[in-house]
Motif scaffolding. Structure first.
Motif, PDB file in Angstrom:
ATOM      1  N   THR A   1     -11.982   2.909   2.542  1.00 19.97           N
ATOM      2  CA  THR A   1     -11.338   1.885   3.354  1.00 19.97           C
ATOM      3  C   THR A   1     -11.024   0.684   2.475  1.00 19.97           C
ATOM      4  O   THR A   1     -11.716   0.420   1.486  1.00 19.97           O
ATOM      5  N   LEU A   2      -9.973  -0.036   2.810  1.00 19.20           N
ATOM      6  CA  LEU A   2      -9.577  -1.217   2.056  1.00 19.20           C
ATOM      7  C   LEU A   2     -10.100  -2.463   2.750  1.00 19.20           C
ATOM      8  O   LEU A   2      -9.968  -2.606   3.973  1.00 19.20           O
ATOM      9  N   SER A   3     -10.647  -3.384   1.963  1.00 19.59           N
ATOM     10  CA  SER A   3     -11.166  -4.623   2.534  1.00 19.59           C
ATOM     11  C   SER A   3     -10.153  -5.757   2.476  1.00 19.59           C
ATOM     12  O   SER A   3     -10.411  -6.854   2.984  1.00 19.59           O
ATOM     13  N   ARG A   4      -9.024  -5.506   1.873  1.00 22.41           N
ATOM     14  CA  ARG A   4      -7.974  -6.529   1.760  1.00 22.41           C
ATOM     15  C   ARG A   4      -6.641  -5.820   1.558  1.00 22.41           C
ATOM     16  O   ARG A   4      -6.588  -4.622   1.268  1.00 22.41           O
ATOM     17  N   ALA A   5      -5.572  -6.575   1.662  1.00 24.43           N
ATOM     18  CA  ALA A   5      -4.236  -6.002   1.519  1.00 24.43           C
ATOM     19  C   ALA A   5      -3.976  -5.604   0.072  1.00 24.43           C
ATOM     20  O   ALA A   5      -4.340  -6.336  -0.861  1.00 24.43           O
ATOM     21  N   PRO A   6      -3.336  -4.463  -0.164  1.00 26.40           N
ATOM     22  CA  PRO A   6      -2.918  -4.117  -1.521  1.00 26.40           C
ATOM     23  C   PRO A   6      -2.038  -5.223  -2.096  1.00 26.40           C
ATOM     24  O   PRO A   6      -1.170  -5.778  -1.413  1.00 26.40           O
ATOM     25  N   GLY A   7      -2.293  -5.568  -3.346  1.00 28.65           N
ATOM     26  CA  GLY A   7      -1.541  -6.630  -4.010  1.00 28.65           C
ATOM     27  C   GLY A   7      -2.208  -7.983  -3.963  1.00 28.65           C
ATOM     28  O   GLY A   7      -1.816  -8.895  -4.687  1.00 28.65           O
ATOM     29  N   ALA A   8      -3.253  -8.128  -3.131  1.00 23.57           N
ATOM     30  CA  ALA A   8      -3.824  -9.456  -2.908  1.00 23.57           C
ATOM     31  C   ALA A   8      -4.754  -9.907  -4.023  1.00 23.57           C
ATOM     32  O   ALA A   8      -4.873 -11.104  -4.289  1.00 23.57           O
ATOM     33  N   GLN A   9      -5.423  -8.958  -4.685  1.00 21.45           N
ATOM     34  CA  GLN A   9      -6.455  -9.352  -5.647  1.00 21.45           C
ATOM     35  C   GLN A   9      -6.523  -8.343  -6.791  1.00 21.45           C
ATOM     36  O   GLN A   9      -6.405  -7.131  -6.570  1.00 21.45           O
ATOM     37  N   PHE A  10      -6.717  -8.849  -8.003  1.00 20.98           N
ATOM     38  CA  PHE A  10      -6.902  -7.974  -9.156  1.00 20.98           C
ATOM     39  C   PHE A  10      -8.312  -7.401  -9.129  1.00 20.98           C
ATOM     40  O   PHE A  10      -9.288  -8.120  -8.989  1.00 20.98           O
ATOM     41  N   GLU A  11      -8.408  -6.075  -9.219  1.00 18.47           N
ATOM     42  CA  GLU A  11      -9.699  -5.399  -9.377  1.00 18.47           C
ATOM     43  C   GLU A  11      -9.442  -4.111 -10.153  1.00 18.47           C
ATOM     44  O   GLU A  11      -8.774  -3.200  -9.660  1.00 18.47           O
ATOM     45  N   TYR A  12      -9.961  -4.061 -11.372  1.00 17.04           N
ATOM     46  CA  TYR A  12      -9.689  -2.930 -12.250  1.00 17.04           C
ATOM     47  C   TYR A  12     -10.201  -1.646 -11.603  1.00 17.04           C
ATOM     48  O   TYR A  12     -11.361  -1.554 -11.200  1.00 17.04           O
ATOM     49  N   SER A  13      -9.341  -0.643 -11.502  1.00 15.17           N
ATOM     50  CA  SER A  13      -9.698   0.577 -10.772  1.00 15.17           C
ATOM     51  C   SER A  13      -9.315   1.823 -11.550  1.00 15.17           C
ATOM     52  O   SER A  13      -8.131   2.163 -11.659  1.00 15.17           O
ATOM     53  N   ASN A  14     -10.316   2.527 -12.044  1.00 19.13           N
ATOM     54  CA  ASN A  14     -10.079   3.840 -12.630  1.00 19.13           C
ATOM     55  C   ASN A  14      -9.756   4.867 -11.556  1.00 19.13           C
ATOM     56  O   ASN A  14      -9.042   5.841 -11.805  1.00 19.13           O
ATOM     57  N   PHE A  15     -10.275   4.667 -10.366  1.00 21.21           N
ATOM     58  CA  PHE A  15      -9.961   5.539  -9.234  1.00 21.21           C
ATOM     59  C   PHE A  15      -8.453   5.561  -9.000  1.00 21.21           C
ATOM     60  O   PHE A  15      -7.824   6.631  -8.927  1.00 21.21           O
ATOM     61  N   ALA A  16      -7.851   4.390  -8.898  1.00 17.14           N
ATOM     62  CA  ALA A  16      -6.407   4.313  -8.675  1.00 17.14           C
ATOM     63  C   ALA A  16      -5.636   4.928  -9.828  1.00 17.14           C
ATOM     64  O   ALA A  16      -4.620   5.615  -9.625  1.00 17.14           O
ATOM     65  N   ALA A  17      -6.101   4.716 -11.055  1.00 14.03           N
ATOM     66  CA  ALA A  17      -5.394   5.264 -12.217  1.00 14.03           C
ATOM     67  C   ALA A  17      -5.468   6.785 -12.240  1.00 14.03           C
ATOM     68  O   ALA A  17      -4.504   7.451 -12.635  1.00 14.03           O
ATOM     69  N   MET A  18      -6.593   7.357 -11.826  1.00 17.76           N
ATOM     70  CA  MET A  18      -6.683   8.822 -11.750  1.00 17.76           C
ATOM     71  C   MET A  18      -5.693   9.361 -10.721  1.00 17.76           C
ATOM     72  O   MET A  18      -5.034  10.385 -10.951  1.00 17.76           O
ATOM     73  N   LEU A  19      -5.600   8.677  -9.592  1.00 18.15           N
ATOM     74  CA  LEU A  19      -4.642   9.104  -8.571  1.00 18.15           C
ATOM     75  C   LEU A  19      -3.212   9.023  -9.087  1.00 18.15           C
ATOM     76  O   LEU A  19      -2.386   9.907  -8.816  1.00 18.15           O
ATOM     77  N   LEU A  20      -2.910   7.980  -9.857  1.00 22.42           N
ATOM     78  CA  LEU A  20      -1.564   7.851 -10.408  1.00 22.42           C
ATOM     79  C   LEU A  20      -1.286   8.958 -11.422  1.00 22.42           C
ATOM     80  O   LEU A  20      -0.191   9.530 -11.435  1.00 22.42           O
ATOM     81  N   SER A  21      -2.252   9.269 -12.261  1.00 22.56           N
ATOM     82  CA  SER A  21      -2.088  10.345 -13.225  1.00 22.56           C
ATOM     83  C   SER A  21      -1.775  11.660 -12.514  1.00 22.56           C
ATOM     84  O   SER A  21      -0.839  12.386 -12.882  1.00 22.56           O
ATOM     85  N   TYR A  22      -2.537  11.939 -11.499  1.00 19.46           N
ATOM     86  CA  TYR A  22      -2.333  13.142 -10.694  1.00 19.46           C
ATOM     87  C   TYR A  22      -0.962  13.114 -10.019  1.00 19.46           C
ATOM     88  O   TYR A  22      -0.228  14.123  -9.997  1.00 19.46           O
ATOM     89  N   ALA A  23      -0.583  11.960  -9.487  1.00 18.18           N
ATOM     90  CA  ALA A  23       0.697  11.821  -8.790  1.00 18.18           C
ATOM     91  C   ALA A  23       1.879  12.013  -9.735  1.00 18.18           C
ATOM     92  O   ALA A  23       2.869  12.662  -9.394  1.00 18.18           O
ATOM     93  N   VAL A  24       1.789  11.438 -10.935  1.00 19.47           N
ATOM     94  CA  VAL A  24       2.872  11.568 -11.920  1.00 19.47           C
ATOM     95  C   VAL A  24       3.053  13.022 -12.311  1.00 19.47           C
ATOM     96  O   VAL A  24       4.189  13.528 -12.406  1.00 19.47           O
ATOM     97  N   ALA A  25       1.956  13.732 -12.545  1.00 18.35           N
ATOM     98  CA  ALA A  25       2.055  15.142 -12.915  1.00 18.35           C
ATOM     99  C   ALA A  25       2.681  15.962 -11.782  1.00 18.35           C
ATOM    100  O   ALA A  25       3.538  16.826 -12.023  1.00 18.35           O
ATOM    101  N   ARG A  26       2.280  15.694 -10.549  1.00 18.81           N
ATOM    102  CA  ARG A  26       2.841  16.431  -9.411  1.00 18.81           C
ATOM    103  C   ARG A  26       4.337  16.167  -9.283  1.00 18.81           C
ATOM    104  O   ARG A  26       5.129  17.094  -9.070  1.00 18.81           O
ATOM    105  N   ARG A  27       4.748  14.913  -9.406  1.00 23.74           N
ATOM    106  CA  ARG A  27       6.163  14.580  -9.239  1.00 23.74           C
ATOM    107  C   ARG A  27       6.993  15.182 -10.381  1.00 23.74           C
ATOM    108  O   ARG A  27       8.138  15.599 -10.171  1.00 23.74           O
TER     109      ARG A  27
END
Length: 466
Positions: A173-199
């Protein structure tokens, strides 16, 4: 905490001290790196390059090489492939930029459009996570996926599966709106890696090899398929002990799974100045463009930006369980620095001081880490002694460190992560060497523990005891 791919942001402020940089000879570079490493207690080896257009100086230096260390750095050399950790992320960004150029992606696309049908992706008050949020670390997703707290800290990502990653996303769950605060996330980067390969319709290693490594002649760079001629470096913890490599599922490897030699990283940095073959030159240029965000964090596509008297540096640091890396460059001046180390130094200061000094000699070089001669032997603490440290220490909103005494062992557990043991090093000082973590407890005038400072990745987080 043990499983974070560690970035460091030490350069973000220190670059403001810098000015014009200049090239140097191999011998000059060797002397500077030798000064930084001579007698360093970690025993680390550095492969270092200063790039000034077509002019490149290189040095391979180990802390334990004595007066001849620049010549006899036996552990590493031109064929040595290092884990570059989070410096992989801007490479992944270049692959995304290629899809954008081809009309197959947009930074304003929602992440959900790139994942299997039916995948639950969290939103906040109807606001979705967009790709622009991921490449600026403002997605709102936590540092690592839920469930990884039970992973092997020596090789934490090896057993993560597609199902596990997507299930973790569905439970987030998200505690704030996307874009509102910087928080370094390897979770998000893994999802992007997976997404780029799929696309793209290819596995991530094939994609990065075809679109980045091969066009740039990075013949000794890889993720899981080691090429002929590459020698695999052995990683080390900050106390000089060899440690196991980190392995990544191929399609998640954009988060930090690239291994590369110094010469390959030199080619990579040189190509950022517009010399890459078409159309990769345009893809790199797109990754350099600052992305406006509500958090007002100076970010491009997975590059951190530091402005300096009309000059702009793009930079990233990385760290895995046994390696550290630093890359920074000014594409307009065609000047940059690469440092690769076979030791995880992000918990003991990182590579930032040397990297900044090589960008400009007016920035202090930093000193070797000397043995703490006056610290004496590690204290022997009883179970009752350890109870003095027990408690919850909030570090940032929504993220706390819980310290427990389990028999004769002190453990710590960060929000959403697994517990790890703390070894006593000195009075009120504990460490978890596998992740480069040092925790210093603070007492009040009455001698009661009231706060702690957690040091990792060149950063310090402080928390008052609840």
């Amino acid at each position: 905490m043990a499983m974070l791919l560690s970035p460091s942001f030490v350069f973000a402020g220190a670059l403001l001290l810098s000015g014009a940089a200049h090239a140097m000879s191999d011998a000059e570079l060797q002397a500077v790196v030798g000064q930084r490493l001579h007698g360093d207690r970690t025993g680390a080896c550095f492969a270092t390059a200063v790039i000034d257009g077509d002019r490149v100086s290189r040095a391979y230096v180990c802390a334990d090489g004595g007066a001849d260390m620049g010549v006899s750095a036996r552990r590493i050399g031109p064929a040595t492939a290092f884990e570059i950790g989070s410096v992989s992320k801007p490479m992944m960004a270049a692959l995304l930029a290629g899809l954008i150029r081809e009309g197959k992606a947009s930074l304003d696309d929602p992440l959900s459009a790139y994942l299997p049908e039916g995948t639950r992706v969290p939103t906040f008050e109807g606001k979705p996570i967009l790709l622009r949020h991921i490449v600026t670390h403002t997605s709102g997703l936590p540092a690592i996926p839920a469930g990884m707290q039970h992973a092997d800290p020596a090789n934490p990502y090896a057993r993560l599966t597609e199902r596990g990653l997507l299930d973790a996303l569905s439970k987030t769950t998200l505690s704030r709106a996307p874009g509102a605060q910087f928080e370094y996330s390897n979770f998000a980067a893994m999802l992007l890696s997976y997404a780029v390969a799929r696309r793209a319709g290819e596995d991530f290693e094939t994609l990065i090899d075809e679109r980045l490594f091969a066009p740039l002649g990075m013949t000794r760079s890889y993720i899981g398929r080691k090429p002929d001629g590459a020698t695999v470096a052995t990683g080390h913890t900050p106390d000089g002990k060899p440690t196991s490599p980190w392995d990544f599922p191929t399609d998640f490897a954009g988060v930090g799974g690239v291994r590369a030699t110094l010469d390959d990283m030199v080619r990579y940095v040189q190509a950022q100045a517009g010399t890459a073959p078409k159309p990769l030159d345009a893809d790199f240029a797109l990754t350099h463009v600052a992305i406006p965000n509500d958090a007002k964090t100076p970010m491009a596509m997975h590059w951190m930006i530091a402005q300096l008297n009309g000059r702009s540096f793009l930079a990233h640091e990385g760290g895995t369980g046994g390696f550290s890396s630093f890359v920074a460059f000014d594409p307009k001046q065609k000047f940059g620095v690469v440092i690769l180390s076979d030791t995880a130094l992000h918990g003991v200061g990182g590579l930032g001081s040397l990297g900044l000094h090589l960008l400009d000699a007016r920035v202090p070089l930093g000193k070797p880490l000397k043995p703490e001669a006056d610290a004496g032997p590690a204290p022997m603490l009883s179970a009752d002694d350890l109870k003095a440290y027990v408690g919850e220490y909030p570090l940032v909103p929504g993220f706390a460190l819980t310290v427990r005494a389990e028999g004769a062992t002190l453990t710590a557990q960060a929000t959403g992560q697994g517990a790890f043991p703390l070894a006593p090093k000195a009075k009120d000082v504990f460490a978890f060497a596998d992740a480069g973590i040092v925790i210093r407890f603070r007492r009040d005038a009455a001698g009661k523990v009231v706060a702690l400072a957690l040091e990792q990745g060149g950063q310090i987080l402080q928390g008052m005891r609840k």
